[in-house]
Design a protein around this motif. Structure first.
Motif, PDB file in Angstrom:
ATOM      1  N   CYS A   1       0.818  -1.214   0.000  1.00 36.28           N
ATOM      2  CA  CYS A   1       0.000   0.000   0.000  1.00 36.28           C
ATOM      3  C   CYS A   1       0.849   1.260   0.000  1.00 36.28           C
ATOM      4  N   GLY A   2       0.264   2.287  -0.576  1.00 32.33           N
ATOM      5  CA  GLY A   2       0.859   3.612  -0.531  1.00 32.33           C
ATOM      6  C   GLY A   2      -0.185   4.615  -0.090  1.00 32.33           C
ATOM      7  N   LEU A   3       0.251   5.582   0.697  1.00 31.35           N
ATOM      8  CA  LEU A   3      -0.610   6.681   1.110  1.00 31.35           C
ATOM      9  C   LEU A   3      -0.198   7.899   0.298  1.00 31.35           C
ATOM     10  N   PHE A   4      -1.161   8.505  -0.384  1.00 31.50           N
ATOM     11  CA  PHE A   4      -0.870   9.596  -1.316  1.00 31.50           C
ATOM     12  C   PHE A   4      -1.660  10.846  -0.967  1.00 31.50           C
ATOM     13  N   HIS A   5      -1.033  11.972  -1.204  1.00 30.76           N
ATOM     14  CA  HIS A   5      -1.703  13.268  -1.160  1.00 30.76           C
ATOM     15  C   HIS A   5      -1.821  13.707  -2.619  1.00 30.76           C
ATOM     16  N   VAL A   6      -3.053  13.863  -3.109  1.00 26.74           N
ATOM     17  CA  VAL A   6      -3.294  14.194  -4.509  1.00 26.74           C
ATOM     18  C   VAL A   6      -4.197  15.420  -4.576  1.00 26.74           C
ATOM     19  N   GLU A   7      -3.745  16.440  -5.300  1.00 21.81           N
ATOM     20  CA  GLU A   7      -4.544  17.652  -5.501  1.00 21.81           C
ATOM     21  C   GLU A   7      -4.465  18.073  -6.956  1.00 21.81           C
ATOM     22  N   GLY A   8      -5.500  18.767  -7.410  1.00 24.00           N
ATOM     23  CA  GLY A   8      -5.503  19.346  -8.748  1.00 24.00           C
ATOM     24  C   GLY A   8      -5.938  18.405  -9.847  1.00 24.00           C
ATOM     25  N   VAL A   9      -6.346  17.196  -9.515  1.00 20.12           N
ATOM     26  CA  VAL A   9      -6.812  16.252 -10.526  1.00 20.12           C
ATOM     27  C   VAL A   9      -8.330  16.421 -10.649  1.00 20.12           C
ATOM     28  N   PRO A  10      -8.829  16.692 -11.845  1.00 15.81           N
ATOM     29  CA  PRO A  10     -10.286  16.821 -12.004  1.00 15.81           C
ATOM     30  C   PRO A  10     -11.003  15.564 -11.516  1.00 15.81           C
ATOM     31  N   GLU A  11     -12.175  15.745 -10.951  1.00 13.46           N
ATOM     32  CA  GLU A  11     -12.932  14.646 -10.335  1.00 13.46           C
ATOM     33  C   GLU A  11     -13.139  13.474 -11.296  1.00 13.46           C
ATOM     34  N   ASP A  12     -13.425  13.772 -12.569  1.00 15.32           N
ATOM     35  CA  ASP A  12     -13.667  12.698 -13.535  1.00 15.32           C
ATOM     36  C   ASP A  12     -12.399  11.943 -13.917  1.00 15.32           C
ATOM     37  N   GLN A  13     -11.232  12.465 -13.560  1.00 16.47           N
ATOM     38  CA  GLN A  13      -9.971  11.804 -13.877  1.00 16.47           C
ATOM     39  C   GLN A  13      -9.278  11.230 -12.643  1.00 16.47           C
ATOM     40  N   LEU A  14      -9.891  11.409 -11.480  1.00 18.40           N
ATOM     41  CA  LEU A  14      -9.261  10.970 -10.236  1.00 18.40           C
ATOM     42  C   LEU A  14      -9.139   9.447 -10.150  1.00 18.40           C
ATOM     43  N   HIS A  15     -10.202   8.733 -10.496  1.00 16.37           N
ATOM     44  CA  HIS A  15     -10.180   7.268 -10.411  1.00 16.37           C
ATOM     45  C   HIS A  15      -9.061   6.672 -11.267  1.00 16.37           C
ATOM     46  N   PRO A  16      -8.969   7.021 -12.566  1.00 22.16           N
ATOM     47  CA  PRO A  16      -7.849   6.463 -13.334  1.00 22.16           C
ATOM     48  C   PRO A  16      -6.488   6.930 -12.814  1.00 22.16           C
ATOM     49  N   PHE A  17      -6.400   8.157 -12.344  1.00 22.66           N
ATOM     50  CA  PHE A  17      -5.131   8.656 -11.795  1.00 22.66           C
ATOM     51  C   PHE A  17      -4.686   7.793 -10.622  1.00 22.66           C
ATOM     52  N   LEU A  18      -5.617   7.500  -9.710  1.00 20.69           N
ATOM     53  CA  LEU A  18      -5.280   6.712  -8.524  1.00 20.69           C
ATOM     54  C   LEU A  18      -4.898   5.278  -8.873  1.00 20.69           C
ATOM     55  N   LEU A  19      -5.508   4.718  -9.919  1.00 20.61           N
ATOM     56  CA  LEU A  19      -5.261   3.317 -10.256  1.00 20.61           C
ATOM     57  C   LEU A  19      -4.211   3.126 -11.358  1.00 20.61           C
ATOM     58  N   ILE A  20      -3.664   4.220 -11.860  1.00 22.85           N
ATOM     59  CA  ILE A  20      -2.604   4.113 -12.875  1.00 22.85           C
ATOM     60  C   ILE A  20      -1.321   4.779 -12.370  1.00 22.85           C
ATOM     61  N   GLU A  21      -1.397   6.062 -12.068  1.00 17.36           N
ATOM     62  CA  GLU A  21      -0.196   6.807 -11.696  1.00 17.36           C
ATOM     63  C   GLU A  21       0.354   6.405 -10.322  1.00 17.36           C
ATOM     64  N   CYS A  22      -0.533   6.238  -9.353  1.00 15.90           N
ATOM     65  CA  CYS A  22      -0.060   5.873  -8.011  1.00 15.90           C
ATOM     66  C   CYS A  22       0.609   4.492  -7.995  1.00 15.90           C
ATOM     67  N   PRO A  23      -0.001   3.461  -8.601  1.00 11.30           N
ATOM     68  CA  PRO A  23       0.697   2.160  -8.644  1.00 11.30           C
ATOM     69  C   PRO A  23       2.042   2.222  -9.376  1.00 11.30           C
ATOM     70  N   ARG A  24       2.133   3.078 -10.400  1.00 15.19           N
ATOM     71  CA  ARG A  24       3.429   3.235 -11.090  1.00 15.19           C
ATOM     72  C   ARG A  24       4.510   3.706 -10.133  1.00 15.19           C
ATOM     73  N   MET A  25       4.131   4.566  -9.186  1.00 17.21           N
ATOM     74  CA  MET A  25       5.093   5.074  -8.214  1.00 17.21           C
ATOM     75  C   MET A  25       5.495   3.988  -7.205  1.00 17.21           C
ATOM     76  N   LEU A  26       4.559   3.116  -6.862  1.00 13.73           N
ATOM     77  CA  LEU A  26       4.817   2.071  -5.871  1.00 13.73           C
ATOM     78  C   LEU A  26       5.565   0.864  -6.444  1.00 13.73           C
ATOM     79  N   PHE A  27       5.374   0.605  -7.725  1.00 16.23           N
ATOM     80  CA  PHE A  27       5.833  -0.647  -8.317  1.00 16.23           C
ATOM     81  C   PHE A  27       7.327  -0.938  -8.138  1.00 16.23           C
ATOM     82  N   PRO A  28       8.232   0.007  -8.318  1.00 15.18           N
ATOM     83  CA  PRO A  28       9.658  -0.343  -8.136  1.00 15.18           C
ATOM     84  C   PRO A  28       9.972  -0.875  -6.737  1.00 15.18           C
ATOM     85  N   PHE A  29       9.296  -0.351  -5.730  1.00 13.71           N
ATOM     86  CA  PHE A  29       9.524  -0.818  -4.357  1.00 13.71           C
ATOM     87  C   PHE A  29       8.969  -2.230  -4.174  1.00 13.71           C
TER      88      PHE A  29
END
Length: 166
Positions: A93-121
């Motif tokens: 798991c990762g805990l993220f602070h996310v701001e400035g992402v339009p509401e309609d794009q938040l779900h894909p952002f959380l399930l694409i960009e955030c896992p990309r950040m966690l994956f190397p670890f």
């Protein structure tokens, strides 16, 4: 979008600035079952590894904070045989602070960009676990999180259309 100034000229409106910070990351749950060693079998085997990936994201109580998890299930069999060598399950798991992402794009952002950040670890942890379990380290291939997200959307749409037809 444009914005008119007092002088009557129009200027392009700046897009909102997206901010993302990793506040923390941790292993929620992990299991490594060394089936081959428990059976007392040893020797050189050629492993075949299957990997299943599940993603989840949820809002936390604090503003702009989200928890994103990657659940990996690895199953290794001896090549050409049905014997299981090891099973590895990890919920990272990762805990993220996310701001400035339009509401309609938040779900894909959380399930694409955030896992990309966690994956190397997560990749390093899986490599260490399998090596410490007595096998060659498993170096996971990169995961196509965009493809995973699209497949999940198609699965949900198919499921919804099956329900409306029934």
């Amino acid at each position: 979008m444009t914005e008119e100034t007092a002088a009557g000229t129009t200027q392009p409106q700046a897009a909102p600035q997206i901010q993302m910070r990793i506040l923390g990351q941790f292993i929620r749950d992990m299991s490594f079952e060394n089936v081959m060693a428990q059976k007392g079998v040893s020797g050189d085997v050629q492993p075949e590894i299957s990997v299943q990936v599940n993603l989840d994201a949820k809002k936390r109580s604090a503003d702009h904070q989200y928890e994103v998890s990657i659940k990996l299930n690895l199953k290794s069999k001896a090549k050409g045989l049905e014997d299981i060598l090891f099973l590895c399950e990890i919920d990272y798991c990762g805990l993220f602070h996310v701001e400035g992402v339009p509401e309609d794009q938040l779900h894909p952002f959380l399930l694409i960009e955030c896992p990309r950040m966690l994956f190397p670890f997560l990749r390093r942890i899986v490599s260490d676990i399998t090596r410490d379990g007595g096998y060659p380290p498993v170096n996971l291939d990169n995961i196509d999180f965009v493809g995973l997200y699209r497949n999940e959307l198609m699965r949900r749409q198919a499921e919804a259309s099956d329900k409306t037809e029934a």
